[in-house]
Design an enzyme around this catalytic site. Sequence first.
Site: not given
Length: 166
Positions: A102-103
């Site tokens: 998710a980064c």
Amino acid sequence: ATRAAAGGLRSASCKQQDDSSVSKGFNVLELTGALIPQGKLVTGVKTGWRLAWTTLMRELAPQTKDGAYVRPKYAFQGAISPEAGAKFPDEAGRYHLYVGKACPWCHRVELARAVRGLEDYVSVTIVLDRPEQASRGGWIFTAAERDPVWGAKDLREVYDNAVRGG
């Protein structure tokens, strides 16, 4: 005649619903309405939420006084190299990445690892974004993908171990 027909449709489609079948959530506005005006309640909740969010973001992402993100300085400054005597030699098992899908920064690092052909020298562990399970920050290891370096439960433990030096 048109107005009467429209009015007839409106009254036919606006049936009274039984209150027991309508979900009103916590009913906060009805319960507190006599004590606290709705505007004051909403303003107070919004202020509390903004304060909690700002505090959380300050802890998770370093920033200037006016709120701009500040990238921390990292100890690793250099390149992994096959040259003899290199500060960071290309040795398998020496380097490890922790990557959160998710980064966006993790995506960049994964791309750089692939483009530079470092897959044989830099191993990777995928962490999951689960703030409700992490001790701080949100990134955790799963039973399927354990931390091979420190045996940590979440990324905070990795940072704590790395800062202490193991």
